[in-house]
Write an enzyme that holds these catalytic residues in place. Structure first.
Site, PDB file in Angstrom:
ATOM      1  N   SER A   1     -12.968  -1.670  31.104  1.00 37.45           N
ATOM      2  CA  SER A   1     -13.556  -2.967  30.980  1.00 37.45           C
ATOM      3  C   SER A   1     -13.453  -3.714  29.762  1.00 37.45           C
ATOM      4  CB  SER A   1     -14.902  -3.197  31.765  1.00 37.45           C
ATOM      5  OG  SER A   1     -15.205  -4.397  31.880  1.00 37.45           O
TER       6      SER A   1
ATOM      7  N   ASP B   1     -10.174  -4.766  42.092  1.00 42.01           N
ATOM      8  CA  ASP B   1     -10.850  -5.081  40.945  1.00 42.01           C
ATOM      9  C   ASP B   1     -11.224  -6.342  40.566  1.00 42.01           C
ATOM     10  OD1 ASP B   1     -11.948  -4.567  38.276  1.00 42.01           O
ATOM     11  OD2 ASP B   1     -10.382  -2.808  38.222  1.00 42.01           O
TER      12      ASP B   1
ATOM     13  N   HIS C   1     -14.047  -1.949  40.375  1.00 42.70           N
ATOM     14  CA  HIS C   1     -14.189  -1.979  39.040  1.00 42.70           C
ATOM     15  C   HIS C   1     -14.637  -0.644  38.761  1.00 42.70           C
ATOM     16  CE1 HIS C   1     -13.828  -3.708  35.160  1.00 42.70           C
ATOM     17  NE2 HIS C   1     -15.173  -3.743  35.006  1.00 42.70           N
TER      18      HIS C   1
END
Length: 296
Positions: free
Chosen positions: A107, A245, A273
């Site tokens: 991320s 995601d 995610h």
């Protein structure tokens, strides 16, 4: 697959005058250095998901970025920049004597990993870009597509609250909660390490760099775009993205197309995610295969 593992070493480092805490698992000859998401999250959720790589002979290192977890939490808002976090990451690597590392960024940690690799290319043996992007404006357009799936009335409601700055209104939070369960973690009960990180979230760096939530980017990273620079990355690259995601497969494909030939991509089915928790069978074998191919 993840399990709770106590670190073999815990280091309190002084970096740029501040305390930064790092955790070391195992003593293998190859080091996986983990850069977690946020910004503002402790490293618990990513550390717990990857310390298990010691079973395959890797040393795993993670650290609480400045402002998070056990590290110091200064109030100077000028500290919350990607450039400073790049220098912090290099200081951790050098202070711990890690040598060349397999750099795993998840991320926001992926944005940091990209900038780090472009700044210190000789320090990176391989690069794993997990659930991340390299082009924030393109990512913003993808978020609008995900939000649109909630319906026009809900989107209009969200935009009204965003214009007013009422991010804590119950109806706005309800829409964000739905998006989180669709695109952040699709498990009905979120894993303990994820909740542990979320419960200790420092929103100051998050607001400064990203914004008020996962689906509105208005911080100092909103115009960041490294797609033109990705051809400069010479290290082997594995891209990982969940099928659902928030940082979408389209964002992953954009990175792959910009990287030199040979970059791999793993689209993890039935995951969003947090694929290492949502679908470990789809996440770990391709990761370990990549690491085995590039080590040494």
């Amino acid at each position: 697959m993840w399990r709770k593992i106590e670190p073999d070493e815990r280091h309190e480092l002084t970096i740029q005058g501040y305390r930064v805490v790092a955790y070391v698992f195992g003593d293998g000859p190859e080091t996986v250095l983990c850069l977690n998401g946020g910004p503002g999250l402790p490293c618990d959720y990513l550390r717990e998901a990857h310390s298990c790589l010691i079973d395959s002979g890797f040393r795993v290192v993670a650290f609480d970025q400045l402002g998070t977890g056990a590290s110091e939490r200064p109030e100077d808002k000028g500290l919350w920049t990607i450039e400073r976090y790049v220098e912090e990451t290099e200081a951790v690597r050098q202070t711990l004597g890690l040598g060349r590392v397999h750099l795993l960024g998840h991320s926001w940690g992926g944005w940091l990993a990209i900038d780090y690799t472009l700044t210190f290319p000789d320090a990176v043996k391989s690069l794993i870009l997990a659930d991340t992007v390299a082009d924030m404006p393109h990512f913003a357009s993808e978020l609008e597509r995900l939000r649109a799936a909630l319906g026009s009335e809900t989107v209009a409601m969200m935009q009204a609250h965003e214009a007013a700055g009422s991010y804590d209104h119950p109806e706005y939070l309800a829409a964000i909660t739905l998006l989180n369960y669709r695109h952040v973690c699709r498990l009905s009960e979120w894993p303990a390490p994820v909740n542990q990180s979320l419960q200790d979230w420092n929103m100051e760096p998050y607001m400064a760099m990203q914004g008020p939530n996962e689906f509105l980017y208005i911080g100092n990273m909103k115009d960041w775009n490294r797609i033109p620079d990705l051809p400069k990355i010479k290290a082997p690259v594995l891209i990982v993205v969940g099928e659902h995601d928030e940082l979408t497969p389209a964002c992953a494909l954009r990175m792959k197309n910009a990287l030199p030939d040979g970059a791999r991509i793993n689209v993890v089915r039935n995951a969003s995610h947090m694929p290492f928790y949502e679908n470990p069978e789809g996440y770990y074998p391709p990761l370990l295969s990549f690491l085995e191919d590039v080590k040494g």
